[in-house]
Enzyme design. Structure first.
Site, PDB file in Angstrom:
ATOM      1  N   ASN A  10       4.024 -18.037  -4.143  1.00 12.39           N
ATOM      2  CA  ASN A  10       3.535 -18.438  -2.894  1.00 12.39           C
ATOM      3  C   ASN A  10       5.442 -18.076  -2.007  1.00 12.39           C
ATOM      4  OD1 ASN A  10       4.687 -20.287  -0.996  1.00 12.39           O
ATOM      5  ND2 ASN A  10       3.356 -22.403  -2.069  1.00 12.39           N
ATOM      6  N   GLY A  12       6.313 -18.975   0.638  1.00 18.09           N
ATOM      7  CA  GLY A  12       7.465 -20.181   0.994  1.00 18.09           C
ATOM      8  C   GLY A  12       8.487 -19.842   0.109  1.00 18.09           C
ATOM      9  N   ASP A  70       7.593 -25.533 -10.300  1.00 19.87           N
ATOM     10  CA  ASP A  70       6.238 -26.307  -9.801  1.00 19.87           C
ATOM     11  C   ASP A  70       5.663 -27.540  -8.925  1.00 19.87           C
ATOM     12  OD1 ASP A  70       2.849 -25.558 -10.478  1.00 19.87           O
ATOM     13  OD2 ASP A  70       3.088 -27.798 -10.746  1.00 19.87           O
ATOM     14  N   SER A  71       5.199 -27.948  -8.170  1.00 19.99           N
ATOM     15  CA  SER A  71       5.489 -29.096  -6.690  1.00 19.99           C
ATOM     16  C   SER A  71       4.746 -28.925  -6.670  1.00 19.99           C
ATOM     17  CB  SER A  71       6.884 -28.186  -6.049  1.00 19.99           C
ATOM     18  OG  SER A  71       6.058 -26.632  -5.197  1.00 19.99           O
ATOM     19  N   GLY A 155       3.793 -25.222   3.739  1.00 18.42           N
ATOM     20  CA  GLY A 155       2.321 -26.186   2.813  1.00 18.42           C
ATOM     21  C   GLY A 155       2.112 -27.234   3.894  1.00 18.42           C
TER      22      GLY A 155
END
Ligand code: ITT
Length: 202
Positions: A10, A12, A70-71, A155
């Site tokens: 990702n 970002g 992980d979010s 996101g």
């Protein structure tokens, strides 16, 4: 040189992790820079389990220290969803971040302001080449806005309202976001651990 693999694809996240870690003198290598690096299936039930799967896979593949994040976004009115499924919310119809934001706003169309509570959560796992593992956690609370606003971040940032500031997360600069974000909090716990581990090297 203190090098670390960020077990993420990702862009970002990678940008935020790199900016925070560069201050600590750590050079970040993204998973996309390692040819043939495994795509890790996120089969865990929790953020931490998924972070562990990603960090272990990239540590095992590269032999370097590996840090995974992980979010996701947990929305009260949706019973905590999308949570660990944040990256795939609304798939396959929703493809982009903007699609996911629009879908979430539609789902909450009739939900009044006081019931629009939500939080971002981040579990981080650091896997050291000798097998040691460390984990940390961060979360930031706010509300789902009535419309998307702001162009920074990534996101769900444009629909995540920070009530104290009256703006969305996407209105903040990178530095401002790092100071309060779930990711910034989790990483600030990790940084002294990383500094200590890197100092151990002969
Ligand atoms: P990696 O697994 O390769 O790291 P991913 O995007 O699939 O990338 P996750 O499984 O952790 O990562 O999903 C996290 C999703 O939650 C992410 O795609 C965003 O949609 C959302 N998210 C997490 N942190 C965010 C943040 O700081 N701002 C906005 N949205 C965020």
């Amino acid at each position: 040189m203190n090098r670390l693999v960020a077990a993420t694809r990702n862009a970002g996240k990678l940008r935020e992790l790199s900016s925070l870690l560069s201050v600590a003198g750590v050079t970040v290598v993204g998973a996309h820079e390692l040819p043939g690096a495994p795509e890790v299936e996120e089969t865990g039930a929790t953020f931490e389990e998924n972070a562990r799967l990603k960090a272990r896979a990239l540590r095992d593949y590269s032999g370097l220290p590996s840090l995974a994040d992980d979010s996701g976004l947990c929305v009260d009115a949706l019973g905590g969803a999308p949570g660990v499924h944040s990256a795939r919310f609304g798939a396959p119809q929703a493809v982009t971040g903007a699609d996911r934001n629009e879908l979430l706003l539609r789902r909450l169309e009739r939900v009044p302001e006081e019931l629009r509570g939500a939080h971002f959560a981040c579990a981080m796992v650091l896997c050291w080449p000798d097998g040691r593992e460390f984990s940390s956690w961060g979360e930031v609370h706010g509300r789902i806005a009535f419309e998307a606003e702001g162009s920074q971040g990534f996101g769900y940032d444009p629909i995540f309202l920070l009530p104290d500031r009256g703006v969305t997360m996407a209105a903040l600069s990178q530095d401002e976001k790092n100071q309060i974000s779930h990711r910034g909090q989790a990483l600030r716990i990790m940084i002294p651990i990383l500094e200590k581990l890197f100092r151990e090297k002969p």
